[in-house]
Scaffold this active site. Structure first.
Site, PDB file in Angstrom:
ATOM      1  CB  SER A  47      -0.949   0.007   1.202  1.00 51.43           C
ATOM      2  OG  SER A  47      -0.242  -0.213   2.409  1.00 51.43           O
ATOM      3  CG  ASP A  85       2.521  -6.639   1.093  1.00 56.47           C
ATOM      4  OD1 ASP A  85       2.296  -7.839   0.927  1.00 56.47           O
ATOM      5  OD2 ASP A  85       1.642  -5.747   1.051  1.00 56.47           O
ATOM      6  CE  LYS A 115       0.281  -8.181   3.437  1.00 54.08           C
ATOM      7  NZ  LYS A 115      -0.319  -8.185   2.099  1.00 54.08           N
ATOM      8  CD  GLU A 117      -2.510  -9.009  -2.712  1.00 52.86           C
ATOM      9  OE1 GLU A 117      -3.164  -9.264  -3.745  1.00 52.86           O
ATOM     10  OE2 GLU A 117      -2.291  -7.854  -2.314  1.00 52.86           O
ATOM     11  CD  GLU A 184      -7.039  -5.960   2.185  1.00 53.32           C
ATOM     12  OE1 GLU A 184      -5.874  -6.377   2.060  1.00 53.32           O
ATOM     13  OE2 GLU A 184      -7.427  -4.873   1.718  1.00 53.32           O
TER      14      GLU A 184
HETATM   15  O1  KIV Z   1      -0.386  -3.313   1.785  1.00 48.41           O
HETATM   16  C1  KIV Z   1      -0.899  -3.267   2.913  1.00 48.41           C
HETATM   17  O2  KIV Z   1      -0.716  -2.319   3.683  1.00 48.41           O
HETATM   18  C2  KIV Z   1      -1.720  -4.412   3.309  1.00 48.41           C
HETATM   19  C3  KIV Z   1      -2.547  -4.251   4.541  1.00 48.41           C
HETATM   20  C4  KIV Z   1      -3.647  -3.290   4.332  1.00 48.41           C
HETATM   21  C5  KIV Z   1      -3.006  -5.547   5.051  1.00 48.41           C
HETATM   22  O3  KIV Z   1      -1.720  -5.401   2.664  1.00 48.41           O
END
Ligand code: KIV
Length: 285
Positions: A47, A85, A115, A117, A184
């Site tokens: 994000s 992420d 993390k 998806e 989510e």
């Molecule tokens: O990218 C992000 O910040 C996220 C969260 C909103 C879980 O994946």
């Protein structure tokens, strides 16, 4: 003594029925403040592409950018459980790419977990990462990296069929070696079923109160974003208004000559005063 929160601590917290708090955050200064507030986990989320860079989706986040900001967050928050992420196309293009990129987050970024998806197509990659000793958080429910395919993002697990698929996927991820799940935008009852069913810590993002941990984006918590807040998010201060008011004060003081004043200026050393006065006089002649 300050010790780093690890996935083992979060497993213990879950067993003891203690909730943990996580935030998505992307820079050293904010990470330092967030850590001081007592969060157990920081996610350096993709994000960042939206919040930091102003893109309209998470897709433009690149590996180099994500690794750089992950390392910055780690410097600011040495003791949190740090999750990085994996950006779009950093793990969907083959196992070798996925392992190399995940490894960079651990070795260069200082992250403990990565993390990604996931759907059924990612079972193999989660297993490969787990076999390589990488801690994986499997992100299910709304998956912002699928925006191109889906056209819009909507709540998951809100039909019986979707709920059943979600439970199967959660099981498959744990079976493949995921050490945590992130849910989510998932219907509350279904998130609760997942959280009760799997043996790993489940972080909820808009998935109700029954997950083991919760995560929000820091800019939403602080009221810094202009974007419409999702239903599940919560603003804990009007930081945007406070920031604009403070900067407007500064602008007005610069315009009026009130800033900087003598208190905010450097001076010639006192021991130099006599020489300096003499020299300045000569300059003026
Ligand atoms: O990218 C992000 O910040 C996220 C969260 C909103 C879980 O994946």
């Amino acid at each position: 003594m300050n010790t780093r929160v690890t996935i083992a601590d979060l497993v213990d917290a879950r067993r003891a029925g203690k909730k943990f708090a996580a935030v998505s955050c992307y820079d050293y200064t904010t990470a330092r403040l967030v850590a001081a507030a007592g969060v157990e986990m920081i996610l350096v989320g993709d994000s960042a592409a939206e919040i930091l860079l102003g893109h309209d989706s998470t897709l433009p986040a690149t590996m180099d950018f994500m690794v750089t900001i992950t390392a910055a967050v780690r410097r600011g928050a040495p003791n949190v459980c740090l999750v990085a992420d994996m950006p779009f196309l950093s793990y969907q293009t083959g196992l070798k790419d996925a392992l190399t990129n995940a490894g960079r987050f651990l070795t260069e970024g200082g992250a403990q977990l990565v993390k990604l998806e996931v759907g059924e197509a990612q079972i193999e990659v989660v297993k490969a990462m787990s076999d390589a000793g990488i801690g994986v958080m499997a992100h299910i429910g709304i998956k912002p990296q699928t925006i191109g395919k889906m056209g819009r993002l909507r709540v998951d697990g809100d039909t019986t069929e979707a709920a059943a698929m979600m439970l199967d996927l959660a099981d498959a991820m744990v079976e493949a070696g995921a050490v945590s799940l992130l849910l989510e935008g998932t219907a509350r009852d279904v998130a609760k079923m997942v959280a009760r069913r799997v043996p790993v810590p489940v972080v909820g993002c808009g998935s109700g109160p029954d997950c083991d941990g919760q995560i929000l984006v820091i800019a939403d918590i602080l009221g810094l974003t202009q974007r419409e807040m999702p239903k599940f998010s919560k603003k804990y201060m009007e930081g945007g208004k406070a920031m604009t008011a403070a900067v407007a004060k500064y602008v007005a003081q610069v315009h009026s000559g009130k800033f900087p004043d003598d208190k905010h200026s450097y001076h010639v050393r006192k021991s130099e005063a006599a020489d300096f006065t003499k020299w300045r006089k000569q300059q003026a002649e």
